[in-house]
Design a protein around this motif. Sequence first.
Motif, short mmCIF file in Angstrom:
data_model
loop_
_atom_site.label_atom_id
_atom_site.label_comp_id
_atom_site.label_asym_id
_atom_site.label_seq_id
_atom_site.Cartn_x
_atom_site.Cartn_y
_atom_site.Cartn_z
N VAL A 12 0.76 -1.03 0.02
CA VAL A 12 -0.11 -0.08 -0.06
C VAL A 12 0.97 1.20 -0.01
CG1 VAL A 12 -1.97 -1.08 1.20
CG2 VAL A 12 -0.25 0.00 2.47
N GLN A 13 0.37 2.13 -0.34
CA GLN A 13 0.83 3.63 -0.45
C GLN A 13 0.79 4.28 1.03
OE1 GLN A 13 -0.35 5.90 -3.72
NE2 GLN A 13 1.48 5.23 -5.03
N SER A 14 2.03 4.97 1.36
CA SER A 14 1.83 5.82 2.61
C SER A 14 0.61 6.73 2.73
CB SER A 14 3.03 6.64 2.75
OG SER A 14 3.18 7.51 3.91
N GLY A 35 -2.66 -11.13 20.31
CA GLY A 35 -1.80 -9.91 20.14
C GLY A 35 -1.48 -9.84 18.78
N TRP A 36 -1.16 -8.99 18.27
CA TRP A 36 -0.30 -8.73 16.90
C TRP A 36 1.12 -8.23 17.31
CZ3 TRP A 36 -2.27 -10.12 12.38
CH2 TRP A 36 -3.66 -10.27 12.18
N PHE A 37 1.80 -8.75 16.34
CA PHE A 37 3.39 -8.33 16.41
C PHE A 37 3.79 -8.19 15.16
CE2 PHE A 37 4.15 -9.82 20.74
CZ PHE A 37 2.93 -10.49 20.89
N ARG A 38 5.03 -7.39 14.87
CA ARG A 38 5.50 -7.18 13.75
C ARG A 38 7.05 -7.15 13.85
NH1 ARG A 38 4.29 -0.57 12.74
NH2 ARG A 38 5.61 0.16 14.37
N GLN A 39 7.64 -7.88 12.84
CA GLN A 39 9.21 -7.77 12.67
C GLN A 39 9.75 -7.61 11.21
OE1 GLN A 39 10.88 -11.61 13.67
NE2 GLN A 39 12.89 -10.52 14.12
N ASP A 40 10.64 -6.57 11.19
CA ASP A 40 11.04 -6.08 9.76
C ASP A 40 12.42 -6.66 9.97
OD1 ASP A 40 11.51 -3.01 8.06
OD2 ASP A 40 11.17 -5.12 7.32
N LEU A 85 -1.07 4.44 6.96
CA LEU A 85 0.15 3.61 7.07
C LEU A 85 1.44 4.45 6.68
CD1 LEU A 85 -1.36 0.67 5.61
CD2 LEU A 85 0.36 0.57 7.51
N ALA A 86 2.58 4.33 7.16
CA ALA A 86 3.72 4.98 6.88
C ALA A 86 4.87 4.00 6.38
CB ALA A 86 4.40 5.73 8.16
N PRO A 87 5.95 4.21 5.91
CA PRO A 87 6.86 3.29 5.46
C PRO A 87 7.41 2.47 6.78
CG PRO A 87 7.28 5.26 4.38
CD PRO A 87 6.16 5.54 5.17
N GLU A 88 7.54 3.02 7.69
CA GLU A 88 8.03 2.36 8.86
C GLU A 88 7.30 1.30 9.41
OE1 GLU A 88 7.93 5.63 8.52
OE2 GLU A 88 6.99 6.71 10.37
N GLN A 121 2.68 -10.26 5.24
CA GLN A 121 3.48 -9.27 4.94
C GLN A 121 2.80 -8.09 4.46
OE1 GLN A 121 7.00 -9.02 5.04
NE2 GLN A 121 6.94 -6.71 4.48
N VAL A 122 3.20 -6.59 5.11
CA VAL A 122 2.67 -5.59 4.86
C VAL A 122 4.05 -4.53 4.31
CG1 VAL A 122 1.76 -3.17 5.85
CG2 VAL A 122 0.77 -5.54 6.59
N THR A 123 3.70 -4.07 3.27
CA THR A 123 4.89 -3.13 2.69
C THR A 123 4.26 -1.94 2.34
OG1 THR A 123 5.98 -5.24 1.73
CG2 THR A 123 6.51 -2.97 0.91
#
Length: 126
Positions: A12-14, A35-40, A85-88, A121-123
């Motif tokens: 998605v776009q910012s 819960g929700w977690f994220r990892q880049d 949403l933001a790139p981070e 994946q979320v980008t």
Amino acid sequence: QVQLAESGGGSVQSGGSLRLSCAVSGWRYVSYCMGWFRQDLGKEREGVAAIDSNGRTSYGDSVKSRFTISLDNAKNMLYLQIDRLAPEDTAMYYCAAHPADAADICMKLTPTRGFWGQGTQVTVSS
């Protein structure tokens, strides 16, 4: 056997929004927190949101104003609404569940505790 399966990720776009879903099956405990977690890549996994069977929620400080966690018990579904949403925010997002009835405990889960999905994946592009 407890199983969790995430869906809803994408590119998605910012500034856009996404709703992530987590289908839960085989839950056999009276109480729970989820819960929700994220990892880049190259970063530690972080808890972003959690909810327990009493409806108490907990959010990471960096996402508190943009992320909303919710639960549909009738459908055995956990959701994460992500706005602005933001790139981070780019990362693999995982859902997890634990029998403890405390959202704060779920925020601190590690992959060796509780039950985990495979991730979605979320980008976010700028």
